[in-house]
Scaffold this motif. Structure first.
Motif, short mmCIF file in Angstrom:
data_model
loop_
_atom_site.label_atom_id
_atom_site.label_comp_id
_atom_site.label_asym_id
_atom_site.label_seq_id
_atom_site.Cartn_x
_atom_site.Cartn_y
_atom_site.Cartn_z
N ILE A 1 -3.60 1.65 9.39
CA ILE A 1 -2.30 2.02 8.39
C ILE A 1 -2.19 2.40 7.57
CG2 ILE A 1 -0.55 0.89 8.03
CD1 ILE A 1 -0.38 -1.24 10.39
N ASP B 1 -9.17 -6.47 10.14
CA ASP B 1 -9.83 -6.10 11.11
C ASP B 1 -10.30 -4.45 11.38
OD1 ASP B 1 -7.02 -5.26 12.19
OD2 ASP B 1 -7.02 -7.47 13.05
N SER B 2 -9.98 -4.06 10.19
CA SER B 2 -9.97 -2.29 9.89
C SER B 2 -11.54 -2.82 9.32
CB SER B 2 -9.05 -1.93 9.42
OG SER B 2 -7.93 -1.27 10.15
N GLU C 1 10.77 -4.67 -5.57
CA GLU C 1 9.61 -5.67 -4.27
C GLU C 1 10.05 -6.90 -5.39
OE1 GLU C 1 6.82 -5.70 -3.06
OE2 GLU C 1 7.00 -7.66 -2.30
N ILE D 1 1.07 -1.02 0.11
CA ILE D 1 -0.01 0.23 -0.18
C ILE D 1 1.04 1.51 0.15
CG2 ILE D 1 -1.38 1.13 1.26
CD1 ILE D 1 -3.29 -1.33 2.20
N SER D 2 1.77 1.48 0.49
CA SER D 2 3.28 2.37 1.09
C SER D 2 3.54 2.52 -0.52
CB SER D 2 4.11 2.32 1.75
OG SER D 2 3.30 1.99 2.98
N GLY E 1 1.50 -6.27 -1.31
CA GLY E 1 2.46 -6.61 0.23
C GLY E 1 1.89 -7.34 1.36
N THR E 2 2.26 -6.41 2.22
CA THR E 2 0.31 -8.32 3.45
C THR E 2 -0.38 -8.59 2.55
OG1 THR E 2 1.22 -6.15 4.69
CG2 THR E 2 -0.96 -7.75 4.93
N TRP F 1 1.23 -11.42 0.32
CA TRP F 1 1.86 -12.81 1.30
C TRP F 1 1.24 -13.13 2.23
CZ3 TRP F 1 6.39 -13.86 -1.61
CH2 TRP F 1 7.57 -12.97 -1.81
N VAL G 1 15.84 -6.40 -2.40
CA VAL G 1 17.03 -5.37 -2.17
C VAL G 1 17.62 -5.76 -1.02
CG1 VAL G 1 17.66 -3.08 -1.48
CG2 VAL G 1 15.31 -3.09 -3.27
N TYR H 1 -10.50 1.35 5.81
CA TYR H 1 -9.19 0.42 4.87
C TYR H 1 -8.70 1.41 3.48
CZ TYR H 1 -4.91 -2.68 4.83
OH TYR H 1 -3.55 -2.54 4.70
C1 LIG Z 1 -2.42 -10.90 8.33
C2 LIG Z 1 -1.94 -9.79 8.66
C3 LIG Z 1 -3.72 -8.03 8.48
C4 LIG Z 1 -3.70 -6.89 8.84
N1 LIG Z 1 -4.63 -6.55 8.65
C5 LIG Z 1 -4.54 -5.09 8.87
C6 LIG Z 1 -5.33 -4.62 9.31
O1 LIG Z 1 -6.79 -4.96 9.23
N2 LIG Z 1 -5.33 -3.11 9.68
C7 LIG Z 1 -4.82 -2.65 9.14
O2 LIG Z 1 -4.36 -1.34 9.71
N3 LIG Z 1 -3.43 -3.30 9.34
C8 LIG Z 1 -3.94 -4.30 8.68
N4 LIG Z 1 -1.87 -5.20 9.39
C9 LIG Z 1 -0.76 -4.23 8.86
C10 LIG Z 1 -0.51 -4.32 7.14
O3 LIG Z 1 0.62 -4.59 7.34
C11 LIG Z 1 -0.47 -3.01 6.61
O4 LIG Z 1 -2.15 -2.77 6.82
C12 LIG Z 1 -0.15 -2.56 5.33
O5 LIG Z 1 -0.21 -3.44 4.46
C13 LIG Z 1 1.13 -1.71 5.39
O6 LIG Z 1 1.58 -1.85 4.19
P1 LIG Z 1 3.44 -1.52 3.45
O7 LIG Z 1 3.44 -1.15 2.26
O8 LIG Z 1 3.79 -0.12 4.32
O9 LIG Z 1 3.83 -2.50 3.50
P2 LIG Z 1 3.31 -4.43 3.02
O10 LIG Z 1 2.16 -4.30 2.69
O11 LIG Z 1 4.62 -5.51 3.98
O12 LIG Z 1 4.42 -4.41 2.08
C14 LIG Z 1 5.96 -4.09 1.99
C15 LIG Z 1 6.57 -4.69 0.05
O13 LIG Z 1 8.16 -4.24 0.31
C16 LIG Z 1 8.76 -5.86 -0.16
N5 LIG Z 1 9.94 -5.80 0.75
C17 LIG Z 1 10.44 -6.23 1.77
N6 LIG Z 1 11.83 -5.84 1.59
C18 LIG Z 1 12.26 -6.12 0.99
C19 LIG Z 1 13.69 -6.23 0.14
N7 LIG Z 1 15.05 -5.66 0.66
N8 LIG Z 1 13.11 -5.74 -1.58
C20 LIG Z 1 12.31 -5.88 -2.11
N9 LIG Z 1 11.27 -6.07 -2.04
C21 LIG Z 1 10.75 -5.44 0.14
C22 LIG Z 1 7.89 -7.07 -0.08
O14 LIG Z 1 7.86 -8.36 -0.81
C23 LIG Z 1 6.23 -6.04 0.61
O15 LIG Z 1 5.22 -6.70 -0.72
C24 LIG Z 1 -2.30 -6.71 8.67
C25 LIG Z 1 -1.09 -7.15 8.38
C26 LIG Z 1 -1.20 -9.13 8.68
C27 LIG Z 1 -0.03 -9.39 8.00
#
Ligand SMILES: Cc1cc2nc3c(=O)[nH]c(=O)nc-3n(C[C@H](O)[C@H](O)[C@H](O)COP(=O)(O)OP(=O)(O)OC[C@H]3O[C@@H](n4cnc5c(N)ncnc54)[C@H](O)[C@@H]3O)c2cc1C
Length: 531
Positions: A432, A53-54, A33, A13-14, A40-41, A44, A106, A59
């Motif tokens: 988040i 759970d949001s 990626e 998402i970020s 992301g989350t 995987w 990376v 969300y």
């Molecule tokens: C099972 C589960 C349920 C969740 N439910 C909720 C919810 O209901 N509400 C809520 O607010 N949050 C929830 N979360 C938290 C969730 O992680 C965040 O909401 C959000 O998806 C984070 O997004 P992000 O893009 O910051 O990180 P992520 O979604 O974790 O994405 C990070 C990405 O970076 C990539 N990456 C990491 N390291 C490297 C590297 N070295 N090289 C290349 N790529 C890399 C990964 O492969 C991944 O695709 C949940 C988390 C989990 C695990």
């Protein structure tokens, strides 16, 4: 010439939203990626039962009114496949894929002072340079396996929930083990128990769970949601943790026992995190208030689980309700009334090893066809530790954060110029994506400012870091959550060097966080050295 103006690591998402914003600024941005797709989350974590759970509609992204109208969530708490479809829809709608390189983990990121740039190394050895480096690597993205001997020797199928295969896994007639009873474990257990021949749950620490009360979104609700988006996001902006739920202004003991009970019954019967985020204002500060609420929830568990000895095992004894993340459940406790489910308390009878045929505890040997590791993540800093970040003079981020993270606003680190972190340590968690959108906008504002003024080097001052890190630490004082070992306090018994509590999490309110970041930007970033 540098290969890219900006590199973003991660397409969750970020990363997706950051790419969209940088493009709008006219930057040549590239996303690397590790996975084969976006999400992301939600890419995987394909384990059975994975869902929000949001509330779904709180969300999703808020930045595009068109997207909000085009996408319809089917349930109040969407399941993982739907969220993954949503994020693919977003990637297509905004034509993001052409700047994302998949299968590209990376492994290193080294600062080059001479060119004021970052050199990124991928797993395949290729190198890529950029002016700005943005980490979007996830707060919960580095899975951890339990430290148990013999994991590789098991002959059946085994999976970590966050590395679930893309093909369906069948449980019918199978002997299945689940290790772990955190939020993921709870979701997995209640789903697998529906079809498994026999399910054995290995629990070390029970968590306080509360009912999700999910349901489909009716057509009328859908219309209300779509018409009400501005109000939904306004509310999320105002609440402590960006959820739709906000604490009740009353103290637990300011009402009569009857009123208290009625309020808790109401919250227990309502959707989502209300019982955690919408409870009396003092439940995570006042020990007695927390104990009273914990006793109420324990009573619910006893009502729902028929065998009193099993119920007792499911009631946490070492922490109060809400001091660790609360897993939301759907008939989780009733699972333990089923004849095909057994609970094994591994605090009492520890797992000694994984064998070729199953699991051996200090008391018994169990045979399995499938072992599921619901053992969670090396949270907040784990994804950082897995990359060799080196800043000015070769300084290693891992060394810099030896005693816990030190950041400026959770986004910048002294000695690591031009690197911005999205959802790194010391930022607001909660619901988040609301934090993500804010952080991306703030980072984009900073990069836009640099572009407009010809700035090529951005670094936070030691004073900036000290004042933010002290602020984050001071916010944690007096919180019951910080007296408990959990991923929120940086403790993971499966990870070397993560046995002592640190303050990795900002525990103030999201509005206060944004106020502080807004003020810094409005004042022209006084705690940054810009050159
Ligand atoms: C099972 C589960 C349920 C969740 N439910 C909720 C919810 O209901 N509400 C809520 O607010 N949050 C929830 N979360 C938290 C969730 O992680 C965040 O909401 C959000 O998806 C984070 O997004 P992000 O893009 O910051 O990180 P992520 O979604 O974790 O994405 C990070 C990405 O970076 C990539 N990456 C990491 N390291 C490297 C590297 N070295 N090289 C290349 N790529 C890399 C990964 O492969 C991944 O695709 C949940 C988390 C989990 C695990």
């Amino acid at each position: 010439m540098l290969d890219h103006d900006a590199i973003i690591i991660g397409a969750g998402i970020s990363g997706l939203y950051q790419l969209h914003r940088l493009r709008a600024l006219g930057l040549r941005a590239r996303v690397f990626e590790a996975g084969t797709g976006v999400g992301g989350t939600w890419y995987w974590n394909r384990y059975p039962g994975a869902r929000f759970d949001s509330e779904s509609y709180s969300y999703g992204y808020s930045f595009s009114p068109e997207l909000l109208q085009e996408w319809s969530w089917s349930e109040h708490f969407a399941p993982q496949p739907e969220t993954l479809r949503y994020l693919n829809f977003v990637a297509d709608k905004f034509d993001l894929r052409r700047d994302i390189q998949f299968r590209s983990r990376v492994t290193a990121a080294h600062w080059q002072e001479g060119t004021r740039s970052w050199e990124i190394t991928l797993e395949d050895g290729s190198k890529h340079t950029c002016r700005f480096l943005i980490t979007a690597i996830g707060p919960l993205s580095a899975p951890t396996m339990p430290k148990i001997e013999g994991v590789e020797s098991f002959r059946g199928q085994s999976f970590h929930t966050a590395r679930w295969p893309h093909e369906p896994v069948g449980f019918e007639g199978k002997r299945v083990a689940v290790i772990g009873t955190g939020a993921t474990g709870v979701q997995t257990i209640q789903e697998v128990a529906k079809t498994a021949g026999h399910l054995t749950v290995f629990q070390r620490t029970p968590n306080w769970c509360a009912p999700l009360h999910n349901g489909p979104i009716t057509e009328e609700e859908q219309r209300e949601i779509k018409a009400g988006y501005p109000e939904i996001f306004r509310r999320c902006d105002e609440t402590f943790a960006c959820f739709l739920h906000t604490p009740d202004p009353r103290g637990t003991f300011e009402v009569t026992p009857e009123e208290r009970l009625a309020f808790w019954e109401k919250l227990y019967g309502e959707r989502g995190f209300g019982i955690w985020q919408g409870n009396f204002r003092d439940i995570l500060i006042d020990r007695q208030a927390n104990a009273e609420l914990s006793a109420f929830i324990a009573g619910k568990i006893r009502q729902r689980v028929k065998d009193p000895a099993v119920a007792d095992k499911l009631i946490p004894k070492n922490h109060g309700f809400g001091t660790r993340r609360v897993p939301l459940e759907t008939r989780y406790y009733e699972v333990y009334n089923q004849p095909n489910v057994t609970l094994v308390d591994i605090a009492e009878t520890p797992i000694e090893r994984i064998t070729e045929s199953g699991i051996r505890t200090s008391a018994a040997e169990y045979a399995f066809d499938i072992i599921i590791y619901a053992t969670g993540f090396d949270a907040l800093t784990g994804a950082f530790d897995r990359i060799d970040f080196r800043g000015v003079d070769g300084l290693r981020l891992r060394d810099k954060w030896q005693e816990g993270p030190q950041t400026y606003l959770g986004m910048l680190v002294e000695g690591f110029p031009n690197m911005m972190m999205l959802m790194g340590p010391h930022t607001a968690l909660g619901n988040i994506p609301r934090s993500i959108e804010y952080l991306v906008d703030w980072v984009s504002g900073l990069i836009g400012h640099a572009q407009a003024t010809g700035i090529t080097r951005i670094e936070t001052t030691p004073e900036g870091v000290a004042s933010w890190t002290d602020h984050v630490k001071s916010l944690g004082v007096g919180l019951l959550t910080n007296e408990v070992d959990s991923w929120m306090t940086g403790v993971n018994r499966n990870v070397e060097g993560k046995q002592t509590r640190i303050i990795a999490r900002y525990s103030g309110s999201a509005p206060a966080y944004r106020e502080r970041c807004d003020a810094a930007a409005a004042a022209g970033y006084p705690e940054l050295r810009l050159g």
